[in-house]
Design a protein around this motif. Structure first.
Motif, PDB file in Angstrom:
ATOM      1  N   MET A   1     -27.910  13.421 -14.658  1.00 26.29           N
ATOM      2  CA  MET A   1     -27.890  15.181 -14.545  1.00 26.29           C
ATOM      3  C   MET A   1     -26.881  15.590 -13.308  1.00 26.29           C
ATOM      4  SD  MET A   1     -30.077  15.657 -17.216  1.00 26.29           S
ATOM      5  CE  MET A   1     -30.318  17.287 -16.830  1.00 26.29           C
ATOM      6  N   ALA A   2     -26.268  14.834 -12.941  1.00 27.86           N
ATOM      7  CA  ALA A   2     -25.629  15.314 -11.526  1.00 27.86           C
ATOM      8  C   ALA A   2     -26.508  15.564 -10.358  1.00 27.86           C
ATOM      9  CB  ALA A   2     -24.421  16.282 -12.013  1.00 27.86           C
ATOM     10  N   MET A   3     -27.624  14.944 -10.218  1.00 31.81           N
ATOM     11  CA  MET A   3     -28.757  15.541  -9.345  1.00 31.81           C
ATOM     12  C   MET A   3     -29.128  14.280  -8.380  1.00 31.81           C
ATOM     13  SD  MET A   3     -31.016  17.712 -11.871  1.00 31.81           S
ATOM     14  CE  MET A   3     -32.298  18.038 -10.636  1.00 31.81           C
ATOM     15  N   CYS A   4     -28.337  13.141  -8.376  1.00 26.78           N
ATOM     16  CA  CYS A   4     -28.938  11.961  -7.432  1.00 26.78           C
ATOM     17  C   CYS A   4     -27.768  11.489  -6.571  1.00 26.78           C
ATOM     18  CB  CYS A   4     -29.779  10.910  -8.309  1.00 26.78           C
ATOM     19  SG  CYS A   4     -28.730  10.000  -9.019  1.00 26.78           S
ATOM     20  N   ALA A   5     -26.484  11.339  -7.238  1.00 26.08           N
ATOM     21  CA  ALA A   5     -25.316  10.774  -6.513  1.00 26.08           C
ATOM     22  C   ALA A   5     -25.625   9.100  -6.475  1.00 26.08           C
ATOM     23  CB  ALA A   5     -25.220  11.394  -5.143  1.00 26.08           C
ATOM     24  N   SER A   6     -26.654   8.558  -7.064  1.00 27.52           N
ATOM     25  CA  SER A   6     -26.685   7.058  -7.219  1.00 27.52           C
ATOM     26  C   SER A   6     -25.450   6.543  -7.876  1.00 27.52           C
ATOM     27  CB  SER A   6     -28.036   6.854  -7.750  1.00 27.52           C
ATOM     28  OG  SER A   6     -28.202   7.130  -9.230  1.00 27.52           O
ATOM     29  N   CYS A   7     -24.690   7.515  -8.801  1.00 25.62           N
ATOM     30  CA  CYS A   7     -23.509   7.192  -9.495  1.00 25.62           C
ATOM     31  C   CYS A   7     -22.293   7.137  -9.006  1.00 25.62           C
ATOM     32  CB  CYS A   7     -23.676   7.520 -10.986  1.00 25.62           C
ATOM     33  SG  CYS A   7     -23.575   9.062 -11.057  1.00 25.62           S
ATOM     34  N   GLN A   8     -22.252   7.446  -7.608  1.00 28.37           N
ATOM     35  CA  GLN A   8     -20.843   7.898  -6.899  1.00 28.37           C
ATOM     36  C   GLN A   8     -20.117   6.977  -6.988  1.00 28.37           C
ATOM     37  OE1 GLN A   8     -19.101   9.269  -2.867  1.00 28.37           O
ATOM     38  NE2 GLN A   8     -21.215   9.139  -2.875  1.00 28.37           N
ATOM     39  N   CYS A   9     -18.936   7.139  -7.361  1.00 32.29           N
ATOM     40  CA  CYS A   9     -17.905   6.169  -7.162  1.00 32.29           C
ATOM     41  C   CYS A   9     -16.503   6.638  -6.592  1.00 32.29           C
ATOM     42  CB  CYS A   9     -17.743   5.283  -8.556  1.00 32.29           C
ATOM     43  SG  CYS A   9     -17.329   6.204 -10.025  1.00 32.29           S
ATOM     44  N   TYR A  10     -15.713   5.746  -6.202  1.00 31.07           N
ATOM     45  CA  TYR A  10     -14.384   6.029  -5.840  1.00 31.07           C
ATOM     46  C   TYR A  10     -13.290   5.688  -6.730  1.00 31.07           C
ATOM     47  CZ  TYR A  10     -17.453   6.044  -1.483  1.00 31.07           C
ATOM     48  OH  TYR A  10     -18.237   6.277  -0.569  1.00 31.07           O
ATOM     49  N   VAL A  11     -12.473   6.899  -7.073  1.00 35.16           N
ATOM     50  CA  VAL A  11     -11.469   6.424  -8.030  1.00 35.16           C
ATOM     51  C   VAL A  11     -10.358   6.013  -7.265  1.00 35.16           C
ATOM     52  CG1 VAL A  11     -10.067   7.490 -10.153  1.00 35.16           C
ATOM     53  CG2 VAL A  11     -12.618   8.232  -9.813  1.00 35.16           C
ATOM     54  N   THR A  12      -9.705   4.806  -7.753  1.00 35.84           N
ATOM     55  CA  THR A  12      -8.692   4.153  -6.932  1.00 35.84           C
ATOM     56  C   THR A  12      -7.472   4.088  -7.661  1.00 35.84           C
ATOM     57  OG1 THR A  12      -9.378   2.151  -7.519  1.00 35.84           O
ATOM     58  CG2 THR A  12     -10.080   3.157  -5.282  1.00 35.84           C
ATOM     59  N   SER A  13      -7.537   4.310  -9.042  1.00 34.36           N
ATOM     60  CA  SER A  13      -6.244   4.552  -9.685  1.00 34.36           C
ATOM     61  C   SER A  13      -5.666   6.090 -10.092  1.00 34.36           C
ATOM     62  CB  SER A  13      -6.333   3.947 -11.302  1.00 34.36           C
ATOM     63  OG  SER A  13      -7.695   4.484 -11.726  1.00 34.36           O
ATOM     64  N   GLU A  14      -4.510   6.315 -10.522  1.00 30.06           N
ATOM     65  CA  GLU A  14      -3.839   7.622 -10.433  1.00 30.06           C
ATOM     66  C   GLU A  14      -4.234   8.291 -11.923  1.00 30.06           C
ATOM     67  OE1 GLU A  14      -1.938   9.107  -8.217  1.00 30.06           O
ATOM     68  OE2 GLU A  14      -2.577   7.151  -6.695  1.00 30.06           O
ATOM     69  N   HIS A  15      -5.442   8.291 -12.333  1.00 25.40           N
ATOM     70  CA  HIS A  15      -5.698   8.765 -13.531  1.00 25.40           C
ATOM     71  C   HIS A  15      -5.822  10.315 -13.274  1.00 25.40           C
ATOM     72  CE1 HIS A  15      -6.403   4.701 -14.972  1.00 25.40           C
ATOM     73  NE2 HIS A  15      -6.448   5.420 -16.206  1.00 25.40           N
ATOM     74  N   ASP A  16      -5.439  11.146 -14.472  1.00 26.00           N
ATOM     75  CA  ASP A  16      -5.822  12.496 -14.563  1.00 26.00           C
ATOM     76  C   ASP A  16      -7.077  12.750 -15.099  1.00 26.00           C
ATOM     77  OD1 ASP A  16      -4.753  14.884 -13.907  1.00 26.00           O
ATOM     78  OD2 ASP A  16      -3.532  15.224 -15.829  1.00 26.00           O
TER      79      ASP A  16
ATOM     80  N   VAL B   1     -19.273  10.257   0.939  1.00 33.23           N
ATOM     81  CA  VAL B   1     -18.270  11.115   0.128  1.00 33.23           C
ATOM     82  C   VAL B   1     -16.803  11.142   0.580  1.00 33.23           C
ATOM     83  CG1 VAL B   1     -17.765  13.252  -0.970  1.00 33.23           C
ATOM     84  CG2 VAL B   1     -19.942  12.539  -0.892  1.00 33.23           C
ATOM     85  N   GLU B   2     -16.007  10.632  -0.167  1.00 30.12           N
ATOM     86  CA  GLU B   2     -14.350  10.774   0.170  1.00 30.12           C
ATOM     87  C   GLU B   2     -13.465  11.670  -0.937  1.00 30.12           C
ATOM     88  OE1 GLU B   2     -13.446   8.823   2.428  1.00 30.12           O
ATOM     89  OE2 GLU B   2     -15.148   7.277   2.993  1.00 30.12           O
ATOM     90  N   ASP B   3     -12.448  11.721  -0.466  1.00 27.25           N
ATOM     91  CA  ASP B   3     -11.711  12.742  -1.382  1.00 27.25           C
ATOM     92  C   ASP B   3     -11.621  12.251  -2.986  1.00 27.25           C
ATOM     93  OD1 ASP B   3     -11.123  14.114   0.744  1.00 27.25           O
ATOM     94  OD2 ASP B   3      -9.152  13.561   1.073  1.00 27.25           O
ATOM     95  N   ASN B   4     -11.912  10.736  -3.098  1.00 35.11           N
ATOM     96  CA  ASN B   4     -11.733  10.560  -4.254  1.00 35.11           C
ATOM     97  C   ASN B   4     -12.930  10.048  -5.078  1.00 35.11           C
ATOM     98  OD1 ASN B   4     -12.219   8.280  -2.896  1.00 35.11           O
ATOM     99  ND2 ASN B   4     -10.578   6.765  -3.899  1.00 35.11           N
ATOM    100  N   SER B   5     -14.000  10.702  -4.454  1.00 31.78           N
ATOM    101  CA  SER B   5     -15.388  10.459  -5.116  1.00 31.78           C
ATOM    102  C   SER B   5     -15.564  11.300  -6.322  1.00 31.78           C
ATOM    103  CB  SER B   5     -16.539  11.035  -4.023  1.00 31.78           C
ATOM    104  OG  SER B   5     -16.719  10.133  -2.913  1.00 31.78           O
ATOM    105  N   ARG B   6     -16.290  10.829  -7.281  1.00 28.67           N
ATOM    106  CA  ARG B   6     -16.691  11.119  -8.570  1.00 28.67           C
ATOM    107  C   ARG B   6     -18.169  10.839  -8.981  1.00 28.67           C
ATOM    108  NH1 ARG B   6     -12.784  14.623 -11.662  1.00 28.67           N
ATOM    109  NH2 ARG B   6     -14.665  15.038 -12.800  1.00 28.67           N
ATOM    110  N   LEU B   7     -18.808  11.624  -9.583  1.00 26.57           N
ATOM    111  CA  LEU B   7     -20.093  11.061 -10.105  1.00 26.57           C
ATOM    112  C   LEU B   7     -19.813  10.468 -11.448  1.00 26.57           C
ATOM    113  CD1 LEU B   7     -22.451  14.090  -9.511  1.00 26.57           C
ATOM    114  CD2 LEU B   7     -22.210  12.039  -7.998  1.00 26.57           C
ATOM    115  N   GLY B   8     -20.364   8.977 -11.710  1.00 30.94           N
ATOM    116  CA  GLY B   8     -20.004   8.290 -12.648  1.00 30.94           C
ATOM    117  C   GLY B   8     -20.422   8.915 -13.953  1.00 30.94           C
ATOM    118  N   CYS B   9     -21.800   9.613 -13.759  1.00 30.72           N
ATOM    119  CA  CYS B   9     -22.634  10.169 -14.996  1.00 30.72           C
ATOM    120  C   CYS B   9     -21.746  11.313 -15.530  1.00 30.72           C
ATOM    121  CB  CYS B   9     -23.892  10.460 -14.508  1.00 30.72           C
ATOM    122  SG  CYS B   9     -23.979  11.982 -13.564  1.00 30.72           S
ATOM    123  N   GLN B  10     -20.856  11.945 -14.870  1.00 32.67           N
ATOM    124  CA  GLN B  10     -19.951  13.132 -15.310  1.00 32.67           C
ATOM    125  C   GLN B  10     -18.537  12.768 -15.798  1.00 32.67           C
ATOM    126  OE1 GLN B  10     -21.640  16.046 -15.145  1.00 32.67           O
ATOM    127  NE2 GLN B  10     -23.562  14.550 -14.642  1.00 32.67           N
TER     128      GLN B  10
END
Ligand code: FES
Length: 110
Positions: free
Chosen positions: A49-64, A82-91
């Motif tokens: 639900m984008a409410m815990c950040a337990s799924c945070q990951c850093y995207v290291t490839s150049e995907h759009d 959190v880094e510039d390339n952080s995303r929530l995996g569940c999203q």
């Protein structure tokens, strides 16, 4: 052919190359959980639900990647490590566009 390849580096630095289905409405967090790449109970705490950040990951490839929705931005504004390339995996939904995606899981928030 509906699988895509993902390269996922887990929290202890091991690289996993996995095939993920694009036709099962899965997100990246669910793939990581399904392949048991982290200890049980340490990812997906909020159920995606984008409410815990337990799924945070850093995207290291150049995907759009799809733009972040408000909830994801708000959660990452509060999360640790959190880094510039952080995303929530569940999203991040598993779509053909993500083929070859490379991510590294963020450290667990304690
Ligand atoms: Fe909780 Fe992604 S599973 S934010």
């Amino acid at each position: 052919m509906s699988d895509i390849k993902l390269k996922i580096t887990d929290r202890v630095g091991n690289l996993h190359e996995v095939d993920a289905p694009t036709d099962m409405a899965m997100n990246l967090m669910e793939v990581i959980k399904g392949f048991e790449l982290v200890p049980e109970g340490t990812i997906g705490t909020c159920g995606g639900m984008a409410m815990c950040a337990s799924c945070q990951c850093y995207v290291t490839s150049e995907h759009d990647l799809p733009e972040m929705e408000y909830d994801e931005k708000a959660m990452l504004a509060e999360a640790f490590h959190v880094e510039d390339n952080s995303r929530l995996g569940c999203q991040l939904n598993i779509t053909p566009e993500l083929d070859g995606l490379e991510v590294t899981l963020a450290p667990e928030e304690l």
